[in-house]
Design a protein around this motif. Sequence first.
Motif, PDB file in Angstrom:
ATOM      1  N   SER A 350       0.817  -1.113  -0.005  1.00 35.17           N
ATOM      2  CA  SER A 350       0.068   0.095   0.063  1.00 35.17           C
ATOM      3  C   SER A 350       0.822   1.039  -0.082  1.00 35.17           C
ATOM      4  O   SER A 350       0.378   2.317  -0.564  1.00 35.17           O
ATOM      5  CB  SER A 350      -1.030  -0.106   1.182  1.00 35.17           C
ATOM      6  OG  SER A 350      -0.175   0.396   2.517  1.00 35.17           O
ATOM      7  N   GLU A 351       2.081   1.176   0.528  1.00 33.11           N
ATOM      8  CA  GLU A 351       2.853   2.266   0.627  1.00 33.11           C
ATOM      9  C   GLU A 351       3.739   2.561  -0.597  1.00 33.11           C
ATOM     10  O   GLU A 351       3.903   3.585  -1.213  1.00 33.11           O
ATOM     11  CB  GLU A 351       3.790   2.225   2.044  1.00 33.11           C
ATOM     12  CG  GLU A 351       3.129   2.451   3.213  1.00 33.11           C
ATOM     13  CD  GLU A 351       4.173   1.898   4.512  1.00 33.11           C
ATOM     14  OE1 GLU A 351       5.128   1.431   4.172  1.00 33.11           O
ATOM     15  OE2 GLU A 351       3.858   2.272   5.490  1.00 33.11           O
ATOM     16  N   TYR A 353       2.810   1.384  -3.645  1.00 31.98           N
ATOM     17  CA  TYR A 353       2.113   1.719  -4.836  1.00 31.98           C
ATOM     18  C   TYR A 353       1.033   2.983  -4.508  1.00 31.98           C
ATOM     19  O   TYR A 353       0.087   3.332  -5.257  1.00 31.98           O
ATOM     20  CB  TYR A 353       1.140   0.535  -5.460  1.00 31.98           C
ATOM     21  CG  TYR A 353       2.081  -0.752  -5.743  1.00 31.98           C
ATOM     22  CD1 TYR A 353       2.767  -0.463  -6.942  1.00 31.98           C
ATOM     23  CD2 TYR A 353       2.316  -1.906  -4.980  1.00 31.98           C
ATOM     24  CE1 TYR A 353       3.812  -1.532  -7.176  1.00 31.98           C
ATOM     25  CE2 TYR A 353       2.879  -2.766  -5.548  1.00 31.98           C
ATOM     26  CZ  TYR A 353       3.704  -2.608  -6.563  1.00 31.98           C
ATOM     27  OH  TYR A 353       4.561  -3.714  -7.052  1.00 31.98           O
ATOM     28  N   GLU A 354       1.063   3.538  -3.030  1.00 32.14           N
ATOM     29  CA  GLU A 354       0.222   4.872  -2.703  1.00 32.14           C
ATOM     30  C   GLU A 354      -1.157   4.373  -2.867  1.00 32.14           C
ATOM     31  O   GLU A 354      -1.752   5.546  -3.557  1.00 32.14           O
ATOM     32  CB  GLU A 354       0.749   5.886  -3.626  1.00 32.14           C
ATOM     33  CG  GLU A 354       2.188   6.318  -3.342  1.00 32.14           C
ATOM     34  CD  GLU A 354       2.880   7.400  -4.367  1.00 32.14           C
ATOM     35  OE1 GLU A 354       2.101   7.902  -5.197  1.00 32.14           O
ATOM     36  OE2 GLU A 354       3.823   8.039  -3.769  1.00 32.14           O
ATOM     37  N   TRP A 355      -1.439   3.267  -2.589  1.00 33.08           N
ATOM     38  CA  TRP A 355      -3.028   3.198  -2.538  1.00 33.08           C
ATOM     39  C   TRP A 355      -3.627   4.000  -1.600  1.00 33.08           C
ATOM     40  O   TRP A 355      -2.998   4.489  -0.255  1.00 33.08           O
ATOM     41  CB  TRP A 355      -3.478   1.591  -2.212  1.00 33.08           C
ATOM     42  CG  TRP A 355      -2.804   0.600  -3.227  1.00 33.08           C
ATOM     43  CD1 TRP A 355      -2.621   0.954  -4.563  1.00 33.08           C
ATOM     44  CD2 TRP A 355      -2.450  -0.637  -3.080  1.00 33.08           C
ATOM     45  NE1 TRP A 355      -2.189  -0.125  -5.129  1.00 33.08           N
ATOM     46  CE2 TRP A 355      -2.086  -1.078  -4.310  1.00 33.08           C
ATOM     47  CE3 TRP A 355      -2.354  -1.554  -1.911  1.00 33.08           C
ATOM     48  CZ2 TRP A 355      -1.693  -2.524  -4.404  1.00 33.08           C
ATOM     49  CZ3 TRP A 355      -1.945  -2.813  -2.279  1.00 33.08           C
ATOM     50  CH2 TRP A 355      -1.643  -3.261  -3.269  1.00 33.08           C
TER      51      TRP A 355
END
Length: 422
Positions: A350-351, A353-355
């Motif tokens: 998540s960090e 790929y900046e979800w």
Amino acid sequence: LWNRTEETLVAFEAGDKQPTIGVAWEILIEALLRPRSGEPHRPAAIQFRRKSFWKNWNRKLKDIHIASDVVEELDGLDQVLETLIPESPAVRRILDKPETPVSISIMELAALPQQPGETWQADVRLLPGWLEQAGELCRPWASLVANCEEHLVLTQNMTVEQPPEHWIWKNIVDAIHRPMMGDPHRPEVIEVATAAIQSQLQEPLDTIGVRCIVSSRLEQIDEIFRELGKFLSGGNASPPLVEVPGVRLEQVHGFYDAAYEFYRAAPWRLVPGDTTIKIECKKFQSHTWYAVVMGQSGLVLGLALYEDLAMLHRLFAGETSEEQMAQQATGLSVMYGEAFELPIADLEASERYEWPIAGPEAYPNPIYVNPGRSMRPPLAWELELLEGCLLAVPRFLAGNQEGLQITVPVALGELSMRLSLA
């Protein structure tokens, strides 16, 4: 702390005053998590000479399945305190302050003997788990240097702050001239994970005659971190969503987008907690689900899907307890929580790929619960169903709630479903 079976020093701390029982307990736990040699593990038993240790720790140790006893003599440890500790490079290293400048020159390093054909691995990375620091959970950084052939950890350090670039070089120097195990010497090769680390180390390692190469896999260090992750989670960590067979990365991204929109819509403000929504989706073999929005009490926010409507009715009527329902029902849900509640691989993805995350307590955690509370991450089709429901339910509740036929865009295409009150 001395490993009597293997005759190795596990931990050593020195100070100018007698430590409190609380401080001694912290040192013991630190030794279990990060022993000075070998991998993290629990012993079968621990012996003490001080009765106060046993009185205060006996119950705690029982809880983690470690036997304990008070004895008059600690035969191996007494000898270590008298003879081995003053001469041990490992102990001298422990007594040094963590940020003590490297006290050996490049030429002195180059003069140390070199072991032909010996390969080490070195890396700096975030720990695959959470530790408590001053009452807060954090993910410390760890530096490891390991001897591949002998499967030895030569040096290890931790810091709660993001370390400076030179930290890995400092730890390599420590491994060469004051290793935790063995005599000071140089390897022939050191493997690192990235070209950036190689570039940083190339010049000083060339100067001392050690080759630095990039390896796509650092098997020795990877294994140590895997085992440490299992230890930190108690061996009960749920498999990460990003590693579920058949689940594609773009699908996880779509789920995070939908979970973000659901949280922002805050549908728990629109209906009471006993509202049940019937969701029909012909695309899947299990095509009828009953959804309940969680969050009216403010304790747990999310969305739960069940297949057994009768059991839900009995729960809301007070005819069965939540515990009884958990023992019998199956459910698919997403609950929001803090970062430490996610599997580490999902958090890192998540960090990377900046979800989108709606807030520090809004990390979405999807789970499938079997009868008896055994849990697993959702399969690919279950994740697609969850994604569609997270998008459709707020739109249904914001309307007249008389029934809604809707097609929502999901990561793998579109999903058509019908929603109505059950």
